[in-house]
Design a protein around this motif. Structure first.
Motif, PDB file in Angstrom:
ATOM      1  N   LEU A 232       0.827  -1.204   0.000  1.00 49.10           N
ATOM      2  CA  LEU A 232       0.000   0.000   0.000  1.00 49.10           C
ATOM      3  C   LEU A 232       0.863   1.257   0.000  1.00 49.10           C
ATOM      4  O   LEU A 232       0.583   2.231  -0.722  1.00 49.10           O
ATOM      5  N   ARG A 233       1.906   1.240   0.810  1.00 50.70           N
ATOM      6  CA  ARG A 233       2.797   2.407   0.908  1.00 50.70           C
ATOM      7  C   ARG A 233       3.492   2.673  -0.426  1.00 50.70           C
ATOM      8  O   ARG A 233       3.574   3.824  -0.883  1.00 50.70           O
ATOM      9  N   ALA A 234       3.978   1.636  -1.069  1.00 47.31           N
ATOM     10  CA  ALA A 234       4.693   1.799  -2.342  1.00 47.31           C
ATOM     11  C   ALA A 234       3.765   2.335  -3.417  1.00 47.31           C
ATOM     12  O   ALA A 234       4.147   3.213  -4.212  1.00 47.31           O
ATOM     13  N   ASN A 235       2.545   1.849  -3.466  1.00 49.17           N
ATOM     14  CA  ASN A 235       1.595   2.329  -4.469  1.00 49.17           C
ATOM     15  C   ASN A 235       1.239   3.789  -4.221  1.00 49.17           C
ATOM     16  O   ASN A 235       1.159   4.596  -5.163  1.00 49.17           O
ATOM     17  N   LEU A 236       1.042   4.140  -2.957  1.00 48.86           N
ATOM     18  CA  LEU A 236       0.728   5.526  -2.617  1.00 48.86           C
ATOM     19  C   LEU A 236       1.878   6.451  -2.996  1.00 48.86           C
ATOM     20  O   LEU A 236       1.669   7.515  -3.590  1.00 48.86           O
ATOM     21  N   ARG A 237       3.094   6.056  -2.667  1.00 47.28           N
ATOM     22  CA  ARG A 237       4.252   6.899  -3.000  1.00 47.28           C
ATOM     23  C   ARG A 237       4.420   7.033  -4.514  1.00 47.28           C
ATOM     24  O   ARG A 237       4.778   8.104  -5.016  1.00 47.28           O
ATOM     25  N   ARG A 238       4.170   5.967  -5.234  1.00 45.85           N
ATOM     26  CA  ARG A 238       4.280   6.018  -6.697  1.00 45.85           C
ATOM     27  C   ARG A 238       3.280   7.012  -7.277  1.00 45.85           C
ATOM     28  O   ARG A 238       3.619   7.829  -8.141  1.00 45.85           O
ATOM     29  N   LEU A 239       2.056   6.965  -6.784  1.00 50.39           N
ATOM     30  CA  LEU A 239       1.027   7.859  -7.305  1.00 50.39           C
ATOM     31  C   LEU A 239       1.265   9.298  -6.875  1.00 50.39           C
ATOM     32  O   LEU A 239       1.007  10.238  -7.651  1.00 50.39           O
ATOM     33  N   ARG A 240       1.783   9.495  -5.660  1.00 53.03           N
ATOM     34  CA  ARG A 240       2.109  10.863  -5.228  1.00 53.03           C
ATOM     35  C   ARG A 240       3.218  11.438  -6.108  1.00 53.03           C
ATOM     36  O   ARG A 240       3.172  12.607  -6.513  1.00 53.03           O
TER      37      ARG A 240
END
Length: 386
Positions: free
Chosen positions: A106-114
């Motif tokens: 979840l963290r990696a996906n959020l950081r990628r989208l940010r």
């Protein structure tokens, strides 16, 4: 170290009363805007950055996203484009994938989208919980969101999970779930819509959030006359978002209130909903924001530039109105004052959150839709892109 940004083709500070400037310059120092003025009057600085005739304006304020999730709903999108109507129920697929994902996923996906959003000019971003829909999952989502987003909103009242009793779930969302997320969130939100929560249930969610010290947001009137807009105005919500289906009474009520209307035109394209009456809202005097509604089901884009182009070309906003909605309007939808704290505007003493376009004017964002024009982005004076 002070940096002079010069050779600007057009500077739009979007501060109250300010007009586009030619032959302008600005100084970044200590992460803030230290000076704005005519290039010929620019003070000395430690270094200079040549804008090469490009337009400079504030970074986008994306005030409505759903970025803590796992999974993909491209198949649902294909079905919708083939004629299947949009409904709130598709959220359940994302809930299942999100619950199954690890914290690191979840963290990696959020950081990628940010990072994807930042590369397109977004410097201030809100995101919501709402894809776990249980106490521990919502707490986890809120905690991860707070690591990355500037503002986090609790959306436990997104839909009732499959197999759950609606009354029992509402009790959880307004009690233990709310308590679990409270340290990490600033707003409470509710999807007041057919298939999600009716106005009485939405009122309970919002009143519980307010009692916990949170500010209010509402997903309202996206799929029909849900009552969400009237409830948002009555309770003094900071914003009501979507607002596709408005009566003349709704428009007048919004214009007479402090509630910001956040329009999400990319979601309307993806769901083939009618566009909201943006022109009527602006002409009546309502405060309007633009946001991406970035989420895997109904608006999988992080591009505020695409929102601006759509707002100009489809919702009949002027370029200036769209730019202000994507900056100042977004800040207002998050309870900020652009002229006082510099979120959503470039003001001396405010944060150096700005972007440079590979175009001589910001009008090119709508004039050349779909073309990646963001050349460089600074957040807090640090160049994060370009």
């Amino acid at each position: 170290m002070a940096t002079l940004v010069t050779n600007i083709g057009e500077l739009r500070t979007l501060a109250a009363g300010d007009e586009p400037r030619r032959d302008a310059a600005l100084v970044i120092d200590g992460g803030r805007i230290a000076w704005i003025g005519s290039a010929r009057d620019a003070p000395a600085a430690d270094e200079a950055y040549d804008a090469e005739g490009g337009a400079v304006l504030p970074g986008w304020v994306d005030s409505h996203t759903h970025l803590v999730f796992a999974g993909d709903r491209a198949a649902e999108f294909e079905e919708r484009m083939a004629g299947r109507p949009y409904a709130a129920g598709g959220i359940h697929r994302t809930v299942a994938a999100t619950r199954a994902a690890s914290d690191d996923e979840l963290r990696a996906n959020l950081r990628r989208l940010r990072a994807e959003a930042a590369a397109q000019g977004t410097t201030f971003l809100e995101t919501k919980t709402g894809y776990a829909l249980d106490v521990e999952g919502e707490r986890r989502s809120a905690e991860i969101a707070a690591e990355v987003a500037d503002v986090v909103t609790f959306l436990g009242a997104h839909v009732v999970p499959e197999g759950a009793d609606p009354a029992a779930y509402l009790t959880s969302a307004t009690g233990p779930m709310l308590a679990a997320v409270r340290p990490h969130v600033a707003f409470v939100d509710v999807f007041c819509e057919a298939g999600a929560f009716d106005p009485d249930q939405a009122r309970a969610v919002l009143e519980a959030g307010r009692a916990a010290g949170l500010r209010l947001k509402v997903h309202g009137n996206q799929l029909g006359q849900s009552g969400g807009v009237a409830l948002a105005v009555e309770l003094g919500a900071t914003s009501v978002d979507h607002a596709n289906h408005l009566s003349a009474v709704d428009v007048d009520a919004l214009a007479a209130s402090d509630t910001v209307v956040t329009l999400l035109p990319c979601a309307d394209l993806s769901t083939r909903q009618p566009f909201p009456p943006a022109r009527a809202l602006l002409d009546a005097g309502a405060t309007v924001a633009l946001a991406t509604n970035a989420n895997p089901g109904s608006s999988f884009t992080t591009s505020m530039a695409f929102c601006i182009a759509t707002a100009v070309l489809q919702l009949h906003l002027t370029v200036d109105e769209a730019l202000r909605a994507a900056t100042r309007g977004g800040a207002r939808a998050l309870g900020r004052d652009p002229d006082a704290d510099g979120i959503g505007a470039l003001v001396v003493g405010g944060p150096a959150d700005l972007q440079l376009l590979a175009a001589p004017s910001a009008s090119h964002l709508a004039y050349r839709p779909g073309v990646p024009l963001t050349r460089a982005v600074w957040k807090g004076g640090v160049r994060i892109h370009g």
